[in-house]
Design a protein around this motif. Structure first.
Motif, PDB file in Angstrom:
ATOM      1  N   LEU A 114       5.472   3.443  10.997  1.00  0.00           N
ATOM      2  CA  LEU A 114       4.660   4.172  10.030  1.00  0.00           C
ATOM      3  C   LEU A 114       3.180   4.023  10.364  1.00  0.00           C
ATOM      4  N   GLY A 115       2.784   2.843  10.843  1.00  0.00           N
ATOM      5  CA  GLY A 115       1.382   2.610  11.184  1.00  0.00           C
ATOM      6  C   GLY A 115       0.854   1.370  10.468  1.00  0.00           C
ATOM      7  N   VAL A 116       0.021   1.601   9.453  1.00  0.00           N
ATOM      8  CA  VAL A 116      -0.505   0.482   8.668  1.00  0.00           C
ATOM      9  C   VAL A 116       0.088   0.580   7.256  1.00  0.00           C
ATOM     10  N   ILE A 117       0.748  -0.498   6.846  1.00  0.00           N
ATOM     11  CA  ILE A 117       1.394  -0.513   5.531  1.00  0.00           C
ATOM     12  C   ILE A 117       0.603  -1.439   4.607  1.00  0.00           C
ATOM     13  N   GLY A 118       0.106  -0.903   3.529  1.00  0.00           N
ATOM     14  CA  GLY A 118      -0.566  -1.713   2.519  1.00  0.00           C
ATOM     15  C   GLY A 118       0.463  -2.237   1.538  1.00  0.00           C
ATOM     16  N   ILE A 119       0.489  -3.556   1.358  1.00  0.00           N
ATOM     17  CA  ILE A 119       1.462  -4.140   0.428  1.00  0.00           C
ATOM     18  C   ILE A 119       0.700  -4.856  -0.679  1.00  0.00           C
ATOM     19  N   ILE A 120       0.965  -4.439  -1.897  1.00  0.00           N
ATOM     20  CA  ILE A 120       0.266  -4.969  -3.055  1.00  0.00           C
ATOM     21  C   ILE A 120       1.287  -5.709  -3.893  1.00  0.00           C
TER      22      ILE A 120
END
Lengths: 415, 415
Positions: A114-120
């Protein structure tokens, strides 16, 4: 440049390297992370102690404290988790489809990161290692925004992860932690489309709703589960009681636990009494509809709000329904599209329920508690999607990937 | 209740019926739509005339007027389009995966509709019939928000579609047009998560950015294409010129047309001159980098903004690069992740480019103009996705579906 933009830019740059890294190199990095976590339990526990003391001073609830606290055992569990990811097949590079067009162009559909995954995410610091490992294996950069309450723990874990990455020659910026945990910065992160490809919120309903409402980066919505078990008139009594009990009590605080039992009015008073006794024995509070109370008067009365409540504890709503159609209609109205079960020996009712109920996972004669990446055989799980776009239900490694089309020809032009 | 909420609710209700409709019934509906469009060309053209007159009175540009105008032929093209969708295989119900777990639970991953798809589009009224047909075939409800300039045309087309649905016993509300085209209502639609499962914007960059920025409903981002053709030092000159010319001139106003040509500095002055002559012959304005101008001085000078511009007309930027790596780096920086091409006889360069360029479609020795659902063999296209979530590149029928997991057992509970 702010920490957010600087780290976002670095993640986007690292994504290129990571997406091209070999399976061998990524596994070497994962092994180095596992070793690093084992070797550094002392500084990680010391950092965690700071978080815990701060949380205690702030009168944090026992439940949240429990999620925050790390122990030798919990660090060991993280290590085991990372090692398990090494064993999983690398999904990247898979040729998902391959065909030739009449004009001679060869088309391959190839699995890519996907590339860059932001996980919050919220309090649990183990998510830090877990998410980093899953992103790494799938060639994605992890851009982590953990809870401020776990900041020191998360920093200590990410330090170990970054040292491991560097030690094998991968960019440390493939896994980064946003240390500025202000709400303002967090909200900027939700709109950082130039550097983030996807956001995955992991936590309670409030967090998820906030992310969905404010993000411009595409979101994989996870987790809210208002799940039902429908006990049909043709349900085998012992099986129905066992499934209802398991779905409610085996781990009541999770999203695939049942919140409302729908019972066919003709299942039988004896069976219904057996169900309620079994729930009572396990200290489950039953909030019943008025029709149930006509039969069994000493139950608490449910009101309209109960049908929409995700209790996440030892409480369950109970409603008598007239038919499988009425059960489906109730689920249509109140369900969150997570996990829904019918218990019945009637194949026609089962088929109707499985076809018509619109949820990530629909069950016949199985507890809803099985909606889980490990139980599905994925070997890992980043969360459970309740949206219909991209991925639905448990998300493992494949669900952390995209694809691209590769077209090869001999000078074809379009006429 | 507002028109928006009322139609949204009706769509959600209709989605259930539509999702369970047989392929035969859906095809019958499509045939009725095709027949209805043929039979009602007079009222449709009359409605369109109102739109066109209003647009002319508002001094609308010739290009937009052209998109708005319907003719007998264009209605016939819509009919043909709908009939083509009848011929396509119904993707619903496909068992995508099926396996048994060690505990005896059988897991099936089954293709299902997305539900209600909101489609927001600009002037062309043919999108109305087209989108309705694709949604219908995939068991989805279409919630259409067309341009105010095409309102009368769209109303006339939707009337025909709804009569066709009713005639076969499907709910008319499976395809609805939002007639309130105010911006305020449109923005409310972008956040109508309770009734819409997905949004697909179709139109210019401004529309798409607005939807991405303001929607809380998951979006399938389509269409912006800043595409490149990289002519390697090892490119066969005639093939390179043909591909560059085709990618720029065959239909310059579309998203898969090329906007910047990257040429290896050692491709040769003779070849470069041939390329520029060919472009000039086709009336293409070339905006060249300073290095190119040193060789061929009479070209317009490109500045930084040219590399980021989607001209969508007979203009192309041209830049000399030192290597395939430099070409990839330029595309990384300025590309929109749509369609990217390398022309070369050097397999190693081709492999590098195809692997490393991050775009929906990457090409070797083929014009970028092939990024298209029909050219990919999908038989239909609802748009071209430039995001990585859910679908990438041309979206056909399958890309308008989701899946659910069906789990069947014999009373399994989790321990």
């Amino acid at each position: 440049m702010s920490e957010l933009l600087q780290k976002g830019k670095a993640a986007k740059q690292a994504a290129k390297t990571l997406g091209q890294a070999s399976t061998e190199l990524k596994n070497k990095a994962l092994q180095a992370i596992a070793d690093g976590l084992s070797a550094n339990h002392t500084p990680i526990l010391a950092a965690n102690k700071q978080d815990v003391e701060r949380a205690k001073a702030a009168n944090t609830s026992a439940a949240i404290l429990d999620r925050l606290i790390l122990t030798e055992q919990r660090i060991q569990d993280m290590v085991t988790g990372v090692k398990q990811v090494i064993e999983l097949a690398d999904p990247l590079g898979e040729i998902m489809e391959s065909y030739d067009r009449p004009n001679g162009i060869k088309i391959d559909k190839v699995r890519v990161p996907l590339g860059v995954i932001g996980i919050i995410y919220e309090a649990r610091p183990n998510v830090t290692a877990d998410a980093a490992a899953l992103c790494l294996k799938t060639g994605n950069c992890a851009f982590l925004r953990g809870s401020s309450s776990a900041l020191e723990s998360n920093k200590a874990i990410v330090k170990v992860v970054q040292e491991a990455l560097t030690s094998v020659g991968l960019p440390a910026t493939a896994v980064q932690l946003l240390e500025d945990t202000s709400y303002e910065t967090s909200d900027q992160m939700l709109q950082m489309n130039q550097f983030l490809d996807v956001l995955i919120p992991r936590g309670g309903a409030g967090l998820i709703e906030h992310v969905v409402k404010n993000a411009t980066v595409p979101v994989l919505e996870t987790g809210i589960g208002n799940c039902h078990v429908y006990i049909d008139e043709a349900a085998e009594p012992t099986m129905a009681v066992n499934i209802a009990l398991n779905a409610k009590t085996q781990r009541p605080g999770v999203c695939n636990a049942v919140e409302t039992l729908l019972v066919h009015k003709d299942w039988g008073v004896e069976s219904l009494n057996k169900l309620i006794s079994a729930l009572n024995e396990q200290k489950v509070k039953v909030r019943a509809c008025s029709q149930t109370k006509q039969t069994i008067s000493d139950l608490d009365a449910a009101d309209e709000s109960d049908w929409a409540t995700e209790y996440l504890d030892l409480t369950v709503a109970l409603k008598l329904v007239d038919s499988v159609e009425a059960a489906i209609e109730h689920i249509d109205q109140y369900g969150s599209g997570h996990s829904e079960c019918i218990v019945t020996e009637n194949e026609q009712h089962a088929r109707k329920f499985l076809n018509e109920v619109d949820a990530a996972a629909v069950y016949h004669n199985v507890s809803t508690r099985f909606t889980d990446g490990f139980e599905f055989g994925f070997g890992a799980e980043i969360g459970i999607s309740t949206q219909k776009l991209h991925a639905r239900g448990p998300m493992g490694l494949k669900e952390l990937t995209s694809y691209k089309y590769i077209l090869q020809g001999t000078g074809q032009i379009r006429s």
